[in-house]
Design a protein around this motif. Sequence first.
Motif, PDB file in Angstrom:
ATOM      1  N   GLU A 187      -7.220  -6.919  -5.367  1.00 23.58           N
ATOM      2  CA  GLU A 187      -6.254  -5.956  -4.832  1.00 23.58           C
ATOM      3  C   GLU A 187      -4.862  -6.177  -5.415  1.00 23.58           C
ATOM      4  O   GLU A 187      -4.121  -5.242  -5.653  1.00 23.58           O
TER       5      GLU A 187
ATOM      6  N   LYS B 210       0.812  -1.217   0.000  1.00 22.14           N
ATOM      7  CA  LYS B 210       0.000   0.000   0.000  1.00 22.14           C
ATOM      8  C   LYS B 210       0.845   1.266   0.000  1.00 22.14           C
ATOM      9  O   LYS B 210       0.512   2.240  -0.683  1.00 22.14           O
TER      10      LYS B 210
ATOM     11  N   ASP C 251      -7.073  -0.224  -5.946  1.00 23.97           N
ATOM     12  CA  ASP C 251      -8.393   0.203  -5.482  1.00 23.97           C
ATOM     13  C   ASP C 251      -9.416  -0.369  -6.457  1.00 23.97           C
ATOM     14  O   ASP C 251      -9.658   0.184  -7.528  1.00 23.97           O
ATOM     15  N   GLN C 252     -10.040  -1.489  -6.072  1.00 24.01           N
ATOM     16  CA  GLN C 252     -10.929  -2.192  -6.989  1.00 24.01           C
ATOM     17  C   GLN C 252     -12.129  -1.355  -7.393  1.00 24.01           C
ATOM     18  O   GLN C 252     -12.585  -1.412  -8.540  1.00 24.01           O
ATOM     19  N   GLU C 253     -12.679  -0.579  -6.456  1.00 24.22           N
ATOM     20  CA  GLU C 253     -13.899   0.171  -6.735  1.00 24.22           C
ATOM     21  C   GLU C 253     -13.679   1.258  -7.782  1.00 24.22           C
ATOM     22  O   GLU C 253     -14.619   1.664  -8.467  1.00 24.22           O
ATOM     23  N   ASN C 254     -12.450   1.742  -7.919  1.00 28.05           N
ATOM     24  CA  ASN C 254     -12.155   2.801  -8.885  1.00 28.05           C
ATOM     25  C   ASN C 254     -11.435   2.281 -10.120  1.00 28.05           C
ATOM     26  O   ASN C 254     -10.933   3.071 -10.924  1.00 28.05           O
ATOM     27  N   SER C 255     -11.369   0.957 -10.285  1.00 32.81           N
ATOM     28  CA  SER C 255     -10.738   0.374 -11.463  1.00 32.81           C
ATOM     29  C   SER C 255     -11.698   0.447 -12.650  1.00 32.81           C
ATOM     30  O   SER C 255     -12.912   0.321 -12.501  1.00 32.81           O
TER      31      SER C 255
END
Length: 277
Positions: free
Chosen positions: A237, A150, A260-264
């Motif tokens: 991730e 990270k 960041d999976q949600e913003n991929s």
Amino acid sequence: MTTDSSLLNSELQLQQQEELYQQLLLQTMGNMQTENPDSKVIRPQPGICVKTLSEPDKQKVFVNICQSNSVPPPPELSREELVELLQSEDPSGYRVPMSLGEPHTEIDNSSQGCTAYDVVINQEFFQRCQKDPLFQQFVILVSLEGLENKYSLELSRDWKVLKNRKFLGSVNEQNIRTKSRPVIQELQPQESSTATVKRPEFTLLVEPPAGDHEYLIAEIKLPGVPSSRSLVLDVGEDRLVLTARPSLFHLDIFHPFLIDQENSVAQYNKSTEPCQT
């Protein structure tokens, strides 16, 4: 002196439109901040404090491994399975859900400044790790790896668990996910008598190339794939799985970054037929 009423009406309309835009913007921002049923703010309980060093500058780093039942538990894992996992070539297939807090500056026992990180894991899993040294070593290892991925760190594996201290600094609130992200499962390509499943050519790029990387770009060449409707893509991730149906291509790779999976996002280029994510 006369006034052009058309100009006044035009200015009034622009002002009304601007006010409406600001109202919609504030409403949208408020929804983004409050409507997130998959996360909440918690105050974790102290667990253990691990002392290690950053590489190569040898600066003190403390990792506060905390506990909370708000963090989802990991999949069931027996001691025998853990031994096999640690001996395997790819132990990263087992995921421990955790929340990784931002670094904060603290003062150690020598009155020297140091950096501390807070890691929160499931409380029941933490208690189990306390009863078995092998599990404790495992959770420390995955915590260090999570922080390295990270924050682009390199931490020494020569760590020490402090006996008389469960936490360095003060326990801060954290905004954590209350639901586990979808677990990526290996997609089994369908059998076909006319096609052979192949591993496609791909390229991984980071932007910017130097310094702190903000984006990871994967460009995958898929010759013969007519449209994106035949593609199944899962982005984890640190893992990417892509299958082109029926039984054309299958790609399953790990990468050394925390995504960041949600913003991929993913794009399909009809002219060159790659899948770019």
